[in-house]
Design an enzyme around this catalytic site. Structure first.
Site, mmCIF file in Angstrom:
data_model
loop_
_atom_site.group_PDB
_atom_site.id
_atom_site.type_symbol
_atom_site.label_atom_id
_atom_site.label_comp_id
_atom_site.label_asym_id
_atom_site.label_seq_id
_atom_site.Cartn_x
_atom_site.Cartn_y
_atom_site.Cartn_z
ATOM 1 N N GLU A 74 2.226 -3.559 11.498
ATOM 2 C CA GLU A 74 1.479 -2.309 11.293
ATOM 3 C C GLU A 74 2.052 -1.223 12.190
ATOM 4 O OE1 GLU A 74 -0.844 -1.766 9.116
ATOM 5 O OE2 GLU A 74 -1.656 -3.745 8.568
ATOM 6 N N HIS A 127 0.871 -1.176 0.000
ATOM 7 C CA HIS A 127 0.000 0.000 0.000
ATOM 8 C C HIS A 127 0.912 1.233 0.000
ATOM 9 C CE1 HIS A 127 -2.981 -2.835 2.200
ATOM 10 N NE2 HIS A 127 -3.052 -2.986 0.880
#
Length: 376
Positions: free
Chosen positions: A337, A168
């Site tokens: 993350e 991403h």
């Protein structure tokens, strides 16, 4: 002087709607062929001596509007040091002001969702690492826009480790982490790194989505495809990036894999595993849990209280890389993350979660891997 807004540069994204006195109204542009948007990066010129308010009018329709409450935009006047600026979110509009502290005397400032990691810096990183002793650089393939997909290989051990980031592209913290990981692994004075390289061979893809990175996308490649939903069946037409990396993994096998990302809403660093894959075993899962829990003990920048819900047995999404690699190879696979906000357990009001702390977390992750590599 009239304020001038531009996003016509590497990773830029904004659309000017209107300038009314000292209020500048903007919109974030959607990823090409996609409805995803949240990444912004633009410069404002002609701002010296002005008190300005920037408003992103379409923030409420973004991919993750829950990411805006508690978020602080980043600002820089030299594109090197990025600090946070007071940011407000109400009625679907994101607002922040200029001037910010001592930056008031600047003629130009850059604003971004997170500290950008440009494709030029990516090429500098690859070139610097390729010149290091014991590092081999290769191009696994080409993107839809014709950009190279770079992979760096180092180490000579039997365990095969894959690290890859920026599926991403707007999650730029992922490549800051990669820079820290590569610096740690190639540090000639680091005895832990030397020992780890003797036991493992690393294949590192610092940027899985060069096209989206350059275009200023949040989540997709040049075709508007979310690469982290392609790992079950990548194709040259939709996801050549995933196809090239997965093919290379098929050639080497995978013992340990980390997919590095950023999360819009959760103000913490955390790991997601592969619970729910058809091939789950408690023995394999225990290795992931050991890595996660010992990392929390090692690093003040990491925690285990916040994170994603786990998939029920047999219900894992195998189109996502972590699940696919654990199922395909029996790998200890995981998704790291990091926050766009701040790491609330150890906040920094000046910088928020920052490039420097991304690099420091990479050091902690690799030191943790070195401590348990023999048991993988």
């Amino acid at each position: 002087m009239t304020v001038q807004i531009s996003a016509a540069f590497d990773s830029g994204n904004i659309r000017l709607i209107a300038i009314e006195d000292d209020r500048i109204d903007l919109e974030i542009v959607k990823d090409h062929e996609s409805d995803f948007y949240q990444w912004f990066h633009f410069r404002a010129a002609g701002i010296r001596g002005r008190a300005l308010t920037f408003r992103i009018l379409n923030a409420g329709g973004s991919a993750y509007p829950d990411g805006w409450p508690g978020y602080r935009a980043r600002i820089s006047t030299d594109r090197q040091a990025w600090t946070t600026v007071d940011t407000r979110y109400a009625g679907g509009v994101l607002e922040f002001d200029w001037p910010a502290s001592s930056d008031a005397d600047a003629d130009i400032a850059w604003f971004a969702y997170f500290a950008p990691y440009s494709m030029e810096r990516h090429h500098d990183l690859v070139g610097r690492m390729a010149a290091m002793p014991g590092v081999a650089a290769r191009q696994l393939g080409a993107t839809l826009d014709g950009r190279p997909l770079d992979c760096l290989t180092l180490g000579e051990g039997a365990k095969t480790v894959w690290l890859y980031a920026r599926q991403h592209p707007g999650e730029t913290m992922a490549e800051w982490w990669m820079e820290g990981a590569l610096d740690w692994l190639t540090d000639a004075d680091n005895a832990d790194a030397a020992a780890l390289r003797r036991k493992a061979t690393f294949h590192i893809v610092p940027n899985m989505n060069p096209d989206g990175s350059f275009r200023g996308h949040l989540r997709t490649n040049a075709a508007g495809v979310n690469l982290n939903r392609e790992w079950h069946d990548p194709t040259p037409e939709r996801s050549p990036e995933v196809l090239a990396v997965r093919n290379a993994m098929d050639q080497t096998g995978v013992t340990f894999a980390m997919d590095v990302h950023g999360d819009e809403a959760i103000p913490a660093n955390f790991l997601a595993g592969f619970e729910g894959i058809p091939g789950w075993t408690d023995a394999l899962g225990a290795k992931f849990y050991r890595f996660r829990d010992t990392l929390a003990e090692r690093s003040a920048l990491f925690q285990t209280r916040q994170g994603y819900a786990t998939a029920p047995a047999g219900k894992a999404n195998l189109s996502m890389s972590t699940n696919q690699l654990a199922e395909r190879f029996g790998a200890v696979a995981m998704t790291l993350e990091m926050p766009f906000k701040d790491h609330e357990d150890l906040p920094d009001p000046a910088t928020g979660w920052s490039p420097d702390r991304c690099r420091r977390l990479a050091h902690d992750c690799l030191a943790n891997l070195a401590a348990m590599i023999d048991d993988l």
